[in-house]
Motif scaffolding. Structure first.
Motif, short mmCIF file in Angstrom:
data_model
loop_
_atom_site.label_atom_id
_atom_site.label_comp_id
_atom_site.label_asym_id
_atom_site.label_seq_id
_atom_site.Cartn_x
_atom_site.Cartn_y
_atom_site.Cartn_z
N GLN A 71 11.93 5.56 -61.56
CA GLN A 71 12.80 6.46 -60.57
C GLN A 71 14.18 6.73 -61.22
O GLN A 71 14.99 5.53 -61.14
CB GLN A 71 12.67 6.02 -59.22
CG GLN A 71 11.24 5.45 -58.71
CD GLN A 71 10.58 6.81 -58.44
OE1 GLN A 71 11.18 7.93 -58.15
NE2 GLN A 71 9.28 6.53 -58.43
N LYS A 97 13.09 8.77 -70.08
CA LYS A 97 11.46 8.58 -69.97
C LYS A 97 11.38 8.07 -68.49
O LYS A 97 11.86 6.89 -68.35
CB LYS A 97 10.99 7.62 -71.12
CG LYS A 97 11.18 8.00 -72.38
CD LYS A 97 10.84 7.06 -73.34
CE LYS A 97 11.07 7.51 -74.88
NZ LYS A 97 10.61 6.58 -75.96
N VAL A 98 10.83 8.83 -67.49
CA VAL A 98 10.88 8.45 -66.28
C VAL A 98 9.43 8.99 -65.76
O VAL A 98 8.82 9.61 -66.23
CB VAL A 98 11.93 9.10 -65.31
CG1 VAL A 98 13.32 8.58 -65.93
CG2 VAL A 98 11.74 10.65 -65.48
N ASP A 99 9.15 8.29 -64.37
CA ASP A 99 8.12 8.87 -63.78
C ASP A 99 8.61 10.15 -62.95
O ASP A 99 7.94 11.10 -62.74
CB ASP A 99 7.66 8.01 -62.71
CG ASP A 99 6.81 6.85 -63.60
OD1 ASP A 99 6.44 7.06 -64.72
OD2 ASP A 99 6.67 5.71 -62.87
N ASN A 100 9.71 10.05 -62.24
CA ASN A 100 10.30 11.09 -61.62
C ASN A 100 11.78 10.85 -61.66
O ASN A 100 12.56 10.01 -61.72
CB ASN A 100 10.20 10.55 -59.86
CG ASN A 100 8.58 10.60 -59.48
OD1 ASN A 100 7.86 11.68 -59.23
ND2 ASN A 100 7.98 9.28 -59.25
N LEU A 101 12.22 12.26 -61.58
CA LEU A 101 13.67 12.45 -61.78
C LEU A 101 14.10 13.64 -60.61
O LEU A 101 13.58 14.50 -60.46
CB LEU A 101 14.01 13.29 -63.11
CG LEU A 101 15.68 13.89 -63.28
CD1 LEU A 101 16.49 12.70 -63.23
CD2 LEU A 101 15.49 14.63 -64.70
N ALA A 126 8.91 13.26 -67.75
CA ALA A 126 8.55 12.81 -66.58
C ALA A 126 7.18 12.51 -66.29
O ALA A 126 6.42 13.81 -66.36
CB ALA A 126 9.65 13.19 -65.41
N ILE A 130 9.80 16.36 -61.83
CA ILE A 130 11.23 16.61 -61.91
C ILE A 130 11.79 17.50 -60.82
O ILE A 130 11.17 18.70 -60.85
CB ILE A 130 11.67 17.11 -63.38
CG1 ILE A 130 11.26 16.27 -64.59
CG2 ILE A 130 13.35 17.68 -63.83
CD1 ILE A 130 11.57 16.63 -65.97
N THR A 157 6.81 17.59 -68.09
CA THR A 157 6.54 16.96 -66.82
C THR A 157 5.35 17.76 -66.29
O THR A 157 5.12 18.96 -66.37
CB THR A 157 7.63 16.87 -66.08
OG1 THR A 157 7.32 16.07 -64.67
CG2 THR A 157 8.07 18.32 -65.68
#
Length: 375
Positions: A71, A97-101, A126, A130, A157
């Motif tokens: 996150q 590098k994320v799951d959610n932005l 993501a 995003i 994403t």
């Protein structure tokens, strides 16, 4: 390496070079979340966030910024990689590098070059979503008096949502603008702008959008490629590949030139194109540069309908001007450049309620050819 990282109220994590040595990298791995928050947007001269900088008079390269977390939440926060150095000092790259932005309330993720060095690459991946909202910006610039090339922006994403925000690459110099590449399942652009442009001698970047499911432009959602007045560089090309493309509420896809540079082309690879409410897809020249060609490839259906009322006659209430939903190529009244060609291939085309497909000329240049193939 942390579980959670919070950066608040004009706090900063920064790496910079002041001299000949290179700046250090910023590498952050947070197992749960990273929050960059500030009570007010753009609180200069002390913004809140992550920074990699080549300062004036230095010749070393800036370090990279790498962030990895499930996150990433930004509220009036900034992630920035900038070069102001002498010679060819390059900015560092930004990799998220994320799951959610979630970037909101004037947040910025920005890369810029003010010098001979190249701007940073911005790469965002993501796994889920995003969201860029509330006057937030994802930007790569080659600014005035620089000679370096602006960095590319690459975003991957499943779900990409923009509301009241901007995603852009731009050159105001002799260096070229960066490209924008979006790889998504669904893209939703509402009252927002995705833009590549040139205002100088450098060429504008290409805009490429690949959406496996849909692209929805609403409430004046805009996809633009532009050569701005005063520029001599050419605008970039635009390629859109998706199953469902819809434009409503005066949304617009446009490749245009208002200068000596030529406009870019538009290529649409879609199964179904739906347009309403005075929305348009257009290539245009308003100056000496030539307009770009537009090609719509092997669509299953194209549905164009509706218009917006303009000026009304005070005596009888009749419409003097109106703004139709349209696909068109135009050489405007002020232009000397030629308009681009318009090539459309589709199994079915429906045009109703004042909708338009047009190749027109109001200037001294030639109108483009209109070629329609319905299988």
């Amino acid at each position: 390496k942390v579980d959670n990282l919070t950066i608040r109220e004009r706090s900063q994590v920064a790496a910079a070079t002041f001299a000949s040595g290179n700046g250090g990298d910023i590498n952050i791995i947070a197992a749960d979340s990273i929050e960059i928050t500030n009570s007010k947007a753009l609180p200069f001269p002390f913004p809140t966030g992550l920074f990699s900088v080549v300062l004036p008079n230095s010749i070393g390269n800036a370090g990279n910024i790498t962030v990895e977390t499930p996150q990433l939440k930004m509220q009036a926060g900034i992630i920035s990689a900038i070069t102001r150095g002498n010679g060819n000092a390059n900015a560092g790259n930004i990799t998220l590098k994320v799951d959610n932005l979630a970037a909101k309330d004037g947040s910025q993720i920005i890369t810029s070059t003010f010098s001979g060095g190249n701007g940073a690459e911005l790469n965002i991946s993501a796994a889920k979503l995003i969201e860029v909202t509330d006057f937030s910006f994802l930007v790569s610039n080659a600014l005035e008096f620089s000679t370096g090339v602006a960095g590319n922006i690459t975003i991957s994403t499943p779900q990409f949502v923009m509301q009241d925000s901007v995603l852009s690459t731009r050159t105001d110099s002799e260096g070229n603008s960066g490209n924008i590449t979006l790889k998504v399942d669904n893209l939703a652009v509402s009252d927002s702008l995705i833009l590549t442009s040139t205002s100088a001698g450098g060429n504008g970047g290409d805009l490429t959008v690949s959406a496996t499911e849909s692209i929805k432009l609403t409430d004046s959602g805009l996809l633009y490629s532009r050569a701005i007045p005063g520029s001599t560089g050419d605008a970039g090309n635009m390629t859109i590949d998706t199953s469902q493309l819809s434009l409503v509420q005066e949304s617009n896809i446009s490749a245009s030139t208002r200068s000596e540079g030529n406009a870019g082309s538009i290529t649409l690879k879609v199964d179904n194109l739906t347009m309403r409410d005075s929305s348009t897809v257009q290539t245009a020249t308003y100056a000496a540069g030539n307009g770009g060609d537009m090609t719509i490839i092997e669509a299953d259906s194209i549905d164009i309908a509706g218009f917006r009322e303009g000026e009304v006659d005070e005596n009888d209430g009749s419409l003097i001007t109106f703004f139709p939903t349209a696909i068109y190529s135009v050489s405007a009244q002020s232009s000397t450049g030629n308009a681009g060609n318009l090539n459309i291939s589709s199994k079915q085309i429906n045009i109703r309620d004042q909708g338009r497909i047009m190749a027109t000329n109001f200037g001294t240049g030639n109108a483009g050819n209109l070629n329609v193939n319905v299988d």
